[in-house]
Design an enzyme around this catalytic site. Structure first.
Site, PDB file in Angstrom:
ATOM      1  N   SER A 147       0.842  -1.191   0.000  1.00  0.00           N
ATOM      2  CA  SER A 147       0.000   0.000   0.000  1.00  0.00           C
ATOM      3  C   SER A 147       0.888   1.255   0.000  1.00  0.00           C
ATOM      4  CB  SER A 147      -0.945  -0.033   1.205  1.00  0.00           C
ATOM      5  OG  SER A 147      -2.000   0.894   1.053  1.00  0.00           O
ATOM      6  N   ARG A 217     -12.015   7.175   9.000  1.00  0.00           N
ATOM      7  CA  ARG A 217     -11.512   5.808   9.058  1.00  0.00           C
ATOM      8  C   ARG A 217     -12.547   4.812   8.524  1.00  0.00           C
ATOM      9  NH1 ARG A 217      -7.111   2.485   9.062  1.00  0.00           N
ATOM     10  NH2 ARG A 217      -7.331   0.769  10.528  1.00  0.00           N
ATOM     11  N   ASP A 313      -8.539  -6.546  -4.869  1.00  0.00           N
ATOM     12  CA  ASP A 313      -8.151  -5.199  -4.416  1.00  0.00           C
ATOM     13  C   ASP A 313      -8.692  -4.173  -5.408  1.00  0.00           C
ATOM     14  OD1 ASP A 313      -6.933  -2.848  -3.612  1.00  0.00           O
ATOM     15  OD2 ASP A 313      -4.901  -3.675  -3.581  1.00  0.00           O
ATOM     16  N   HIS A 346      -8.003  -5.034  -0.633  1.00  0.00           N
ATOM     17  CA  HIS A 346      -6.702  -4.400  -0.448  1.00  0.00           C
ATOM     18  C   HIS A 346      -5.979  -4.936   0.785  1.00  0.00           C
ATOM     19  CE1 HIS A 346      -3.631  -1.377  -0.665  1.00  0.00           C
ATOM     20  NE2 HIS A 346      -3.925  -0.927   0.535  1.00  0.00           N
ATOM     21  N   ASP A 347      -6.720  -5.218   1.840  1.00  0.00           N
ATOM     22  CA  ASP A 347      -6.112  -5.704   3.083  1.00  0.00           C
ATOM     23  C   ASP A 347      -5.463  -7.075   2.967  1.00  0.00           C
ATOM     24  OD1 ASP A 347      -6.292  -3.599   4.791  1.00  0.00           O
ATOM     25  OD2 ASP A 347      -7.937  -4.390   6.007  1.00  0.00           O
TER      26      ASP A 347
END
Lengths: 365, 365
Positions: A147, A217, A313, A346-347
């Site tokens: 990232s 967040r 992602d 993405h994680d």
């Protein structure tokens, strides 16, 4: 956020010139290391962290008490083997875990707040290079990051091409897209809309813009997960109830989860840091820094590259990695590239993806 | 939002029973019509609007002064031909353009605010059916809607199967996914985090939670557009400058655009309505209402169906339409389905997609 504990840190001996034209004096870089540095200093790996990450990659977080954010990857016998490598992970400038940022003390003895200069990913890398200089590490065995960490790895390769033997960039991009910028702008607006933000001057009052930061967040967190992963993890399941409540409490598990992510984050992160780091990411465009052509950024590189993307992602999709690979090909650099299948969006780079372990381990051999 | 102008509206003669078990008395339904109603009342088309839409589908919006939201589709000689059809479009209950909602007057002579009952998409449809009853329209030539309008069209077909000859549902779904819920929850938290929201009791003060509502709108707006569309429209282009500003103003066009979308929205929409309508959408799951199997919801239907999705719509992707089509097939209902290619994401149903015009026109023949 909670009171800041003491961090291991160095002060850079020279002022740090920034892309904005400003100069930062007396820059602190807080960092952690894992594993022994070889006598020839040839076994160092610089690990770069993501937007809300920090230097506690493989050790307990001093505020949350949670394990390091990449314990599954970094340690003795693990893919990034600290029995063999000396792993360095530093808090980026602009952040809030001991490195110089908006919350750290400015020239007048009070926090910089919004007087802190706007920084770029390249400025963060300049800070990391300053740390390596202090540590006497001329050439890294590898620079590794996912990232925003991958952005730093690519930026280091482009701007300090002699400093890394290997460059491993995971789930990343060479430029922020309009959609990437849009999501970050929502987060910034959420923070700035919170009256507690007070133009960034909230440090003295102790009343921090937690509500705005939590919303930022939450919005960002959705982009870290895939639609498929969210459906699998939560679907439309209710939270601690058998019937919908016909109210505005968190009826659904996914709501409850997001609220928890938002509020937990405010305990460990500074809202102004969030503004500065998202801005740095939005400004990120390696090609633009090098005359407009990404291949030119990597001309004459002496590094070997490895790019990894994940099929789920949608924040930095495979096409972005492929774009970098094409540029590296055009620059004649040795590069391997793999798109891994993983359901976590993405994680995925932080989670249980055994294929990633094998790629990382293999590339660092 | 701005002071509310006068609307054409009826008051339902009967109380409206809600899914929550509560009952709404004296419900107002504000609506607009276009084209003449035939003597046999057989040419009526009910058009259902989306989350932030309203009844001004083909006439100037009384607050913004902008053209109707579907002028390209509705009018004399247009795909929904008002030379032939009598088009009815009503503001849904829970909204804020003249139909009963949190901003309208409650029993004590002041706005309901958060004492307004939580409603569902089916409750909205009950309100629309109440309007049709008052108008004496037994059976619609068609019910038509995109996005949340499509949810109403499907809900009407499932719950009042004798009321529509044709059901046209565009860019929609039969249930809200975890990701859909997550984005809405971010919006609600943004509104509720704004101190001006004041637990919904902001009507008397006149200080409305514009900052929170704008952030909610910005986050939602990103989901209405495709990544590709954003890149094409804005890319990384700067706004009114040639160099990055190294500050927190809107450097990029996409930031400026989002801020404009957010602030414009607050002038025409009530924050509490946004809470209630997003909640209704998150609760939406037609299968759940009908014992768990979507096909059962459409058993014995007498309508013909048409489903349309867009390949760049990641909010309600084609798979969701296909899921409905399969259920309709299982129920033995006549259904046609088309996925159209358009670059605009979810918003494609509102924009220049000539293929959609042809589908709509053809289905209404």
């Amino acid at each position: 956020m909670a009171p800041t504990p003491a961090f291991s840190a160095i002060t850079l001996p020279h002022a740090l010139p920034l892309d904005s034209g400003e100069v930062l004096e007396g820059v602190q870089i807080a960092f952690e290391t894992y594993g022994e540095l070889a006598a020839d200093k040839g076994n160092a790996i610089l690990l770069c962290h993501a937007l809300t990450g920090d230097q506690f990659v493989a050790s307990e977080h001093p505020i949350t008490g949670k394990p390091g954010w990449w314990e599954r990857m970094v340690g003795p016998g693990k893919p990034i083997d600290t029995g063999r490598f000396h792993v360095i992970c530093a808090n980026v400038i602009g952040s809030c875990m001991g490195s110089t940022g908006p919350a750290s003390e400015g020239p007048e003895g009070k926090p910089h707040a919004m007087a802190f200069p706007v920084i770029t990913i390249r400025d963060m890398v300049r800070g990391l290079i300053g740390l390596l200089d202090v540590l006497g590490i001329e050439r890294l065995h590898a620079v590794v990051g996912g990232s925003m960490g991958g952005m730093q790895a690519l930026s280091l390769a482009a701007n300090f091409p002699e400093r890394a033997e290997r460059v491993l960039a995971i789930a990343t991009t060479a430029r922020h897209s309009a959609q990437n910028i849009a999501f970050h702008e929502v987060g910034r607006q959420a923070i700035m809309a919170d009256p507690a933000w007070a133009d960034g001057e909230y440090y003295a009052s102790g009343i921090t813009p937690d509500a705005g930061l939590a919303v930022a967040r939450m919005a960002a967190h959705i982009t870290y997960l895939s639609e498929e992963g969210l459906t699998e993890k939560f679907g439309r399941r209710l939270q601690d109830r058998t019937e919908k409540g016909f109210g505005f409490d968190a009826d659904f598990q996914v709501e409850s989860y997001l609220r928890y992510q938002g509020s937990g984050f405010t305990r460990r992160f500074d809202a102004n840091s969030y503004l500065y780091i998202t801005r740095a990411m939005d400004y990120f465009d390696i090609a633009e820094e090098h005359g407009g052509l990404l291949a030119d950024a990597f001309a004459g590189t002496t590094s070997r590259f490895c790019l990894v993307s994940f099929d789920s992602d949608w924040l930095y999709p495979t096409a972005e990695s492929r774009h970098v690979v094409h540029a590296l090909n055009a620059a004649g650099a040795p590069v391997s590239f793999v798109e891994l299948s993983a359901p976590f969006g993405h994680d995925s780079f932080l989670l249980e993806v055994p294929a990633l372990d094998r790629v990382v381990k293999g590339f660092l051999e």
